[in-house]
Design a protein around this motif. Structure first.
Motif, PDB file in Angstrom:
ATOM      1  N   THR A 793      22.988 -15.008 -22.591  1.00 33.87           N
ATOM      2  CA  THR A 793      22.457 -14.279 -21.443  1.00 33.87           C
ATOM      3  C   THR A 793      23.219 -14.566 -20.156  1.00 33.87           C
ATOM      4  O   THR A 793      22.682 -14.389 -19.072  1.00 33.87           O
ATOM      5  CB  THR A 793      20.974 -14.636 -21.216  1.00 33.87           C
ATOM      6  N   ASN A 794      24.427 -15.026 -20.276  1.00 35.42           N
ATOM      7  CA  ASN A 794      25.276 -15.263 -19.100  1.00 35.42           C
ATOM      8  C   ASN A 794      24.617 -16.159 -18.056  1.00 35.42           C
ATOM      9  O   ASN A 794      24.663 -15.878 -16.871  1.00 35.42           O
ATOM     10  CB  ASN A 794      25.661 -13.937 -18.430  1.00 35.42           C
ATOM     11  N   GLY A 795      23.998 -17.196 -18.518  1.00 29.31           N
ATOM     12  CA  GLY A 795      23.476 -18.184 -17.584  1.00 29.31           C
ATOM     13  C   GLY A 795      22.273 -17.776 -16.770  1.00 29.31           C
ATOM     14  O   GLY A 795      21.972 -18.397 -15.766  1.00 29.31           O
ATOM     15  N   ASN A 796      21.583 -16.728 -17.182  1.00 30.76           N
ATOM     16  CA  ASN A 796      20.350 -16.395 -16.467  1.00 30.76           C
ATOM     17  C   ASN A 796      19.232 -17.364 -16.835  1.00 30.76           C
ATOM     18  O   ASN A 796      19.121 -17.774 -17.978  1.00 30.76           O
ATOM     19  CB  ASN A 796      19.895 -14.978 -16.808  1.00 30.76           C
ATOM     20  N   PHE A 797      18.426 -17.673 -15.837  1.00 31.16           N
ATOM     21  CA  PHE A 797      17.294 -18.566 -16.112  1.00 31.16           C
ATOM     22  C   PHE A 797      16.275 -17.870 -16.996  1.00 31.16           C
ATOM     23  O   PHE A 797      15.963 -16.694 -16.791  1.00 31.16           O
ATOM     24  CB  PHE A 797      16.609 -18.957 -14.810  1.00 31.16           C
ATOM     25  N   ILE A 798      15.723 -18.635 -17.940  1.00 31.49           N
ATOM     26  CA  ILE A 798      14.637 -18.056 -18.734  1.00 31.49           C
ATOM     27  C   ILE A 798      13.432 -17.808 -17.823  1.00 31.49           C
ATOM     28  O   ILE A 798      12.651 -16.874 -18.046  1.00 31.49           O
ATOM     29  CB  ILE A 798      14.265 -18.960 -19.924  1.00 31.49           C
ATOM     30  N   SER A 799      13.301 -18.629 -16.789  1.00 31.08           N
ATOM     31  CA  SER A 799      12.173 -18.487 -15.859  1.00 31.08           C
ATOM     32  C   SER A 799      12.142 -17.120 -15.199  1.00 31.08           C
ATOM     33  O   SER A 799      11.117 -16.716 -14.660  1.00 31.08           O
ATOM     34  CB  SER A 799      12.256 -19.544 -14.762  1.00 31.08           C
ATOM     35  N   LEU A 800      13.301 -16.438 -15.189  1.00 28.93           N
ATOM     36  CA  LEU A 800      13.360 -15.130 -14.544  1.00 28.93           C
ATOM     37  C   LEU A 800      13.593 -14.013 -15.559  1.00 28.93           C
ATOM     38  O   LEU A 800      13.906 -12.881 -15.202  1.00 28.93           O
ATOM     39  CB  LEU A 800      14.475 -15.113 -13.494  1.00 28.93           C
ATOM     40  N   THR A 801      13.456 -14.351 -16.851  1.00 28.96           N
ATOM     41  CA  THR A 801      13.701 -13.369 -17.897  1.00 28.96           C
ATOM     42  C   THR A 801      12.401 -12.672 -18.292  1.00 28.96           C
ATOM     43  O   THR A 801      11.322 -13.219 -18.101  1.00 28.96           O
ATOM     44  CB  THR A 801      14.305 -14.079 -19.122  1.00 28.96           C
ATOM     45  N   GLN A 802      12.540 -11.494 -18.820  1.00 23.40           N
ATOM     46  CA  GLN A 802      11.372 -10.710 -19.251  1.00 23.40           C
ATOM     47  C   GLN A 802      10.525 -11.466 -20.285  1.00 23.40           C
ATOM     48  O   GLN A 802      11.042 -11.970 -21.272  1.00 23.40           O
ATOM     49  CB  GLN A 802      11.875  -9.393 -19.855  1.00 23.40           C
ATOM     50  N   TYR A 803       9.249 -11.506 -20.053  1.00 22.59           N
ATOM     51  CA  TYR A 803       8.341 -12.114 -21.023  1.00 22.59           C
ATOM     52  C   TYR A 803       8.182 -11.167 -22.214  1.00 22.59           C
ATOM     53  O   TYR A 803       8.214  -9.941 -22.035  1.00 22.59           O
ATOM     54  CB  TYR A 803       6.975 -12.350 -20.375  1.00 22.59           C
ATOM     55  N   PRO A 804       8.048 -11.710 -23.438  1.00 25.41           N
ATOM     56  CA  PRO A 804       7.912 -10.817 -24.598  1.00 25.41           C
ATOM     57  C   PRO A 804       6.766  -9.830 -24.439  1.00 25.41           C
ATOM     58  O   PRO A 804       5.691 -10.174 -23.950  1.00 25.41           O
ATOM     59  CB  PRO A 804       7.639 -11.786 -25.748  1.00 25.41           C
ATOM     60  N   ILE A 805       7.027  -8.606 -24.856  1.00 26.90           N
ATOM     61  CA  ILE A 805       6.036  -7.535 -24.735  1.00 26.90           C
ATOM     62  C   ILE A 805       5.656  -7.069 -26.140  1.00 26.90           C
ATOM     63  O   ILE A 805       6.520  -6.917 -27.006  1.00 26.90           O
ATOM     64  CB  ILE A 805       6.608  -6.332 -23.954  1.00 26.90           C
ATOM     65  N   TYR A 806       4.406  -6.837 -26.310  1.00 31.08           N
ATOM     66  CA  TYR A 806       3.894  -6.328 -27.583  1.00 31.08           C
ATOM     67  C   TYR A 806       4.514  -4.957 -27.869  1.00 31.08           C
ATOM     68  O   TYR A 806       4.526  -4.078 -27.021  1.00 31.08           O
ATOM     69  CB  TYR A 806       2.383  -6.212 -27.475  1.00 31.08           C
ATOM     70  N   ASN A 807       5.049  -4.807 -29.082  1.00 31.83           N
ATOM     71  CA  ASN A 807       5.682  -3.540 -29.467  1.00 31.83           C
ATOM     72  C   ASN A 807       4.962  -2.971 -30.685  1.00 31.83           C
ATOM     73  O   ASN A 807       5.150  -3.432 -31.806  1.00 31.83           O
ATOM     74  CB  ASN A 807       7.160  -3.799 -29.786  1.00 31.83           C
ATOM     75  N   SER A 808       4.166  -1.941 -30.461  1.00 33.30           N
ATOM     76  CA  SER A 808       3.333  -1.428 -31.555  1.00 33.30           C
ATOM     77  C   SER A 808       4.177  -0.810 -32.664  1.00 33.30           C
ATOM     78  O   SER A 808       3.735  -0.726 -33.809  1.00 33.30           O
ATOM     79  CB  SER A 808       2.335  -0.402 -31.007  1.00 33.30           C
ATOM     80  N   GLU A 809       5.414  -0.427 -32.343  1.00 32.12           N
ATOM     81  CA  GLU A 809       6.255   0.174 -33.389  1.00 32.12           C
ATOM     82  C   GLU A 809       6.631  -0.823 -34.472  1.00 32.12           C
ATOM     83  O   GLU A 809       7.005  -0.443 -35.578  1.00 32.12           O
ATOM     84  CB  GLU A 809       7.530   0.744 -32.765  1.00 32.12           C
ATOM     85  N   LEU A 810       6.566  -2.088 -34.130  1.00 29.75           N
ATOM     86  CA  LEU A 810       6.934  -3.095 -35.127  1.00 29.75           C
ATOM     87  C   LEU A 810       5.750  -3.517 -35.991  1.00 29.75           C
ATOM     88  O   LEU A 810       5.893  -4.334 -36.886  1.00 29.75           O
ATOM     89  CB  LEU A 810       7.552  -4.311 -34.436  1.00 29.75           C
ATOM     90  N   ILE A 811       4.584  -2.988 -35.692  1.00 29.72           N
ATOM     91  CA  ILE A 811       3.430  -3.272 -36.536  1.00 29.72           C
ATOM     92  C   ILE A 811       3.626  -2.533 -37.858  1.00 29.72           C
ATOM     93  O   ILE A 811       3.886  -1.335 -37.882  1.00 29.72           O
ATOM     94  CB  ILE A 811       2.120  -2.803 -35.868  1.00 29.72           C
ATOM     95  N   ASP A 812       3.546  -3.285 -38.952  1.00 28.95           N
ATOM     96  CA  ASP A 812       3.801  -2.720 -40.273  1.00 28.95           C
ATOM     97  C   ASP A 812       2.633  -3.065 -41.184  1.00 28.95           C
ATOM     98  O   ASP A 812       2.566  -4.155 -41.752  1.00 28.95           O
ATOM     99  CB  ASP A 812       5.109  -3.286 -40.812  1.00 28.95           C
ATOM    100  N   ILE A 813       1.713  -2.127 -41.286  1.00 29.07           N
ATOM    101  CA  ILE A 813       0.487  -2.386 -42.027  1.00 29.07           C
ATOM    102  C   ILE A 813       0.760  -2.704 -43.486  1.00 29.07           C
ATOM    103  O   ILE A 813       0.192  -3.642 -44.051  1.00 29.07           O
ATOM    104  CB  ILE A 813      -0.465  -1.174 -41.894  1.00 29.07           C
ATOM    105  N   ASP A 814       1.676  -1.960 -44.070  1.00 22.70           N
ATOM    106  CA  ASP A 814       1.957  -2.207 -45.481  1.00 22.70           C
ATOM    107  C   ASP A 814       2.564  -3.593 -45.708  1.00 22.70           C
ATOM    108  O   ASP A 814       2.216  -4.284 -46.654  1.00 22.70           O
ATOM    109  CB  ASP A 814       2.892  -1.124 -46.038  1.00 22.70           C
TER     110      ASP A 814
END
Length: 967
Positions: A793-814
RNA sequence: GCGAGGGUUGCCCAGCCAGGUCAAAGGCGCCAGACUUAAGAUCUGGUAACGAAGGUUUUCGUGGGUUCGAAUCCCACCCCUCGCACCA
């Protein structure tokens, strides 16, 4: 990346990087803002585990919101006003042994240093530096440009401004109020000045003024309504009585009271003069007038009457007071001629005035009989009294003989009646301790009326109403505590706001007084906005009322503000824009001890000073911290300081432990061996990260979003991960830090274990990338270190990085359902293997035959339409010619399926409805796994036509539960 | 007394508001296995009881009730903690 987890090294490194880059010093911008505050610490000691909990919660919220893309302001100041710091300086100066011991041992201050802290100023200087050091060392994302202490000249100007406004708007009034008072010291006593009676309350009695030949016989009572039932008065022939002159508005009055009562009355706001002592005999056997009913009643002797309680004269209500009934009964048939009484007290008729469902007309008589009490000196009389008072208070109503008060509940009458009595000058208020209070100097204390005191008029109904509105539009976290806020608003009375002792700001309109220290910390969150500028280029004297009015309340003009302060217009406009950008407070998070005081005042003052758009948005409450099961104490020990915790275990371990050990309002117990375990958990996480970073290239991290042809277990993990992300975000929003950590750390760790157990590996770089971001608010230093080593990430602080967001497309019921099938099947196999004693070599699995799945799915969709019923289901099934083949076994299976589905949650049902699972395929894919886990050969057969089934087990299968045969 | 919170499986502590996937998450402890000469550390699995087939029985402070079904909802009771003020 170092193979070993070295918290100290990592934490110092990242704290200094954050500081260098000033990443926690926000300025207004186009982003949405988030202003979070926690109560600033009071500086009579080193910060401890209690602060650590509240502040860490604040920091985690701040970091979470920041990573969610909000512009977050998290400031800090120091509270020093009031008496404890002055007291501490005194104790240190006098080398008080306990203080020296506690502060050197528990607070960790070297004695040589401690001895220099002999003045409040030195204490404030020392502890504010220490507090800032501690908070920096634990990694709080505080904007330190805004720090201040409450004795700064500029802060005092701000407080003066606040109090001027309160005064002008009628929120401050003058009045008198009762305090605990030591006559020897001639001073009020506070709880820590008390030798005995720490739990004592000041109880308000009503004095009822009985009359006799121009004299008043005042009787103190907690139940003024019983005046309607008075049959006689009690006087104790053994105690001393006096006649006194009491100044009244119009005419002076002459009262007869016990000598002790006279002493107490001297401290009230009454003007009292002693006339003469009176022999008790002369007070007995006379006929006095009940001022309320105008009935004449006799005075009689009683030994239970105490001179030091009330006025020493007691009104007798034998129908409703067991003591009175007993004392009266004791006199029956006795010779009272010594008192000049020739009637037999038997002639006295009890007067009933309260209706109580569980009792007859005379509850006192009932209770005396019930307890089988002999005389007024029997100890059971106390119990009987409690019982009667309690029942009458809670379920009693007043009878017709109380005139206009008839039918009013006893629990509601006191205030109404007392007010009426006072208005007619037949009653007065009289204060008394609930138990005796003795000062440290050994002198018994009295209740003293302090006159001309300044009060915050919290009892003002209009003010209360506005605060109630404010609470109603706020988020109270947790929601259950909303009712507590409403109760406390209701309960709050006027509060004296001026003091003679301690540090603080003078009342601007009465310079003889200092502003009380809970009142000067109510709207200081707005001062954080000013503080940044004050710390740079404004002098305290420039902080004029006109300037503050303009900036904080938008009153007046820029012109006037500039003239009065001497500040540049641009600067004033800049401060004003900053203020309107940052204010209001978005969340204030605090320990639950502050609910009935600070947080309440915080709300009261906000609504008094600011408009609705500046009212606080939410309050979050957390519980206490105890130390190895013991309550901590700053002044007595034991105490765990923030420094000690960070030094011994590291900042990240401390943060994680204190947030994971208890949820929200629950109290947390700090246990050293548990903290050690938390440390091991983080070591485990670190070495997991280290492994992955070692085994993958930085390209693997960079390409983390580009996976094709995912395996089943990868899909499962991605789906599962979304649940963790979702839960963590939700929990953080609700300030459930424990739940957030459960999901983002512990449960996720188990998911990863299962993923690896099932042979997954290629998502590991992606997993680490998400995981470390998920954990960053809790253990920021560790996460920065891992993040940095991933080199993507080219030395960017994690403190200023996007927090994980829930992605409903990755929900796989099967995928989730398939994995459930695999794990449940493994459990079933294990259970069988555990029970059977033979040594297994081969396991046969039989998937569900098509027709059973058909039955199941048909039942599901019928359930969905709301008409699931065994009969209907069978009828429906039999329409299908295929099903007729199984005609004999369908009904039985259908019945089973129906009861199974009826027992399922809606969530599960909708899950199943959406799924499309091929059991045989899933099981086939998992055979290697099953073989590895069981050490047996595993064969999967299609349940429709199993090639091998010697024991006819295949028929046992149901949908999602394959039949098993073991050899 | 008034107000608030709590009593869960060996322990800590979730779940309860929105009843069913709950013998009940997670951590600790304990047991077993792997690694190791061994111990420790680490890793993996197990952990109410009973069971020669995936089951059964009892359990969420106590006693009732509602429901097809209760840790979860209702009622009563018992026990614990905290606050009740001019102190921060």
């Amino acid at each position: 990346m170092n193979a070993e987890y070295l918290p100290d090294f990592i934490e110092r490194k990242w704290i200094s990087k954050w500081e260098q880059e000033a990443i926690f010093e926000p300025e207004p911008n186009e982003q949405e803002k988030y202003f979070i505050t926690v109560p600033y610490p009071y500086l009579n000691g080193i910060l401890h585990a209690g602060h650590t909990r509240t502040f860490t919660i604040g920091d985690v919220i701040a970091r979470h919101k920041r990573m969610q893309g909000l512009n977050v302001l998290f400031p800090m100041g120091f509270h020093v006003t009031g008496t404890p710091i002055v007291g501490l300086a005194e104790l240190i100066k006098n080398r008080d042994p306990q203080t020296i011991e506690v502060y050197s041992k528990h607070h960790g201050i070297p004695e040589s240093k401690l001895h220099t802290l002999e003045s409040p100023e030195k204490i404030v200087d020392f502890f504010s530096v220490e507090a800032e050091k501690s908070m920096r060392s634990i990694g709080y994302s505080i904007d330190w440009r805004r720090k201040f202490t409450t004795t700064d000249d500029a802060y005092k100007k701000f407080i003066e401004w606040q109090f001027n406004h309160l005064y002008e708007n009628g929120y401050i009034v003058k009045g008198s109020h009762p305090v605990k008072w030591c006559p020897a010291d001639d001073n009020p006593v506070e709880d820590h000045d008390i030798l005995h009676g720490e739990g004592a309350n000041i109880v308000d009695y009503t004095l009822i003024k009985f009359e006799y030949e121009g004299c008043i016989f005042p009787c103190a009572t907690l139940r003024p309504e019983t005046t309607f039932g008075v049959t006689n008065l009690w006087v104790n022939p053994e105690i001393e009585y006096v006649k006194i002159k009491v100044a009244n508005d119009e005419n002076d009055e002459t009262w007869v009271v016990s000598k002790d009562a006279y002493d107490k009355l001297l401290h009230t706001d009454k003007d009292i003069q002693l006339i003469e002592t009176v022999p008790s005999f002369s007070l007995i056997g006379i006929k006095v007038t009940n001022p309320l009913t105008r009935e004449k009643v006799i005075t009689l002797p009683a030994s239970f009457v105490r001179g030091d309680n009330g006025s020493g004269i007691v009104m007798s209500v034998p129908a409703h007071a067991p003591f009175d009934y007993l004392a009266l009964r004791d006199l029956y048939d006795s010779d009272l001629s010594a008192y000049g009484i020739d009637e037999n007290p038997r002639y006295i008729k009890l007067i009933s005035l309260i209706d109580v469902p569980e009792f007859s007309d005379y509850p006192a008589v009932d209770a005396v009989n019930q307890f089988n009490i002999n005389s007024q000196n029997d100890s059971l009389a106390e119990d009987a009294t409690k019982l009667v008072y309690k029942k009458e208070y809670h379920s009693g109503t007043l009878k017709q003989n109380t005139g206009k008060y008839a039918n009013i509940k006893v629990s509601k009458i006191k205030d109404i009646l007392t007010k009426d009595l006072i208005d007619q000058n037949i009653g007065e208020l009289f204060y008394e301790f609930s138990e005796p209070v003795v000062c440290r100097c050994g002198t018994p204390c009295v209740v003293k009326m302090v006159k001309g005191q300044w009060f915050l008029h919290y009892s003002n109904p209009g003010w209360k109403r506005t605060v109630t509105e404010c609470v109603d539009q706020m988020d109270i976290i947790p929601e259950e505590l909303r009712v507590e806020f409403h109760n406390k608003i209701e309960w709050l009375k006027d509060k004296a706001c001026a003091r003679k002792k301690g540090l603080g700001t003078k009342l601007p309109f009465d310079k003889a007084w200092l502003i009380e220290s809970l009142a000067d910390s109510t709207i200081y969150m707005s001062y954080y906005i000013l503080a940044k500028f004050l710390n740079e280029d404004i002098g305290a004297e420039q902080l004029t009322n006109t300037l503050l009015d303009y900036i904080l309340l938008d009153i007046g003009s820029l012109e006037a503000a500039s003239i009065s302060s001497g500040l540049e217009r641009e600067l004033i406009e800049k401060i004003k824009t900053d203020f309107s950008y940052w204010y209001p407070v978005d969340i204030r998070t605090s320990g639950k001890d502050l609910v009935p005081n600070h947080l309440l005042f915080f709300l009261f003052h906000h609504v008094a000073i600011f408009g609705r758009d500046k009212w606080p948005k939410s309050i979050a409450i957390n519980g206490f911290v105890s130390l190895e099961g013991k309550k901590m104490s700053k002044s007595k020990g034991p105490l765990l300081t923030m420094n000690e915790a960070v030094h011994l275990y590291g900042a990240d371990v401390t943060r994680m432990y204190i947030l994971s050990s208890a949820e929200q309002t629950q109290d947390a117990d700090w246990k050293n061996d548990k903290v050690e375990n938390a440390k091991k958990q983080l070591e485990r996480f670190y070495s997991f990260a280290h492994q992955i970073i070692k085994s993958f290239s930085s390209n693997d991290f960079k390409n983390r979003h580009e996976y094709n042809d995912l395996d089943h277990i990868d899909k499962w993990f991605l789906s599962q991960l979304q649940q963790r992300i979702y839960q963590t975000n939700i929990s953080l929003k609700q300030v459930k830090t424990r739940n957030a950590l459960q999901n983002s750390f512990f449960i996720l760790f188990n998911d990863v274990k299962w993923y690896q157990r099932r042979g997954g590996s290629r998502l590991l770089p992606y997993i680490l990338d998400v995981w470390v971001r998920l954990m960053a608010p809790f253990t920021p230093h560790l996460c920065e270190e891992i993040w940095d080593n991933m080199e993507h990430t080219n030395g960017n602080f994690i403190s200023l990085t996007q927090y994980p967001i829930y992605n409903s497309e990755l929900i796989d019921i099967d995928a989730q359902l398939a994995e459930e099938l695999v794990s449940k099947t493994l459990e079933d196999m294990d259970e069988i293997l555990k029970v059977i004693k033979l040594k297994p070599t081969t396991i046969y699995l039989y998937s569900t035959p098509k027709w059973k799945k058909y039955v199941f799915m048909t039942a599901l969709s019928m359930n969905d339409q709301g008409n699931l019923d065994v009969g209907l289901l069978i009828k429906e099934l039999m329409k299908e010619s295929e099903m007729k083949k199984y005609g004999k076994i369908v009904p039985k299976y259908a019945q089973k399926v129906v009861s199974e589905i009826k027992g399922m949650s809606d969530e599960k049902i909708s899950f199943l409805l959406k799924s499309n699972l091929n059991e045989t395929e899933v099981l086939n894919l998992a055979t290697d796994f099953f073989e590895k886990e069981t050490g047996c050969q595993v064969y999967v057969y299609n349940g429709d036509s199993p090639e091998y089934d010697p024991k006819n087990k295949a028929g046992n299968s149901t949908y999602l539960k394959p039949a098993i045969y073991v050899e």
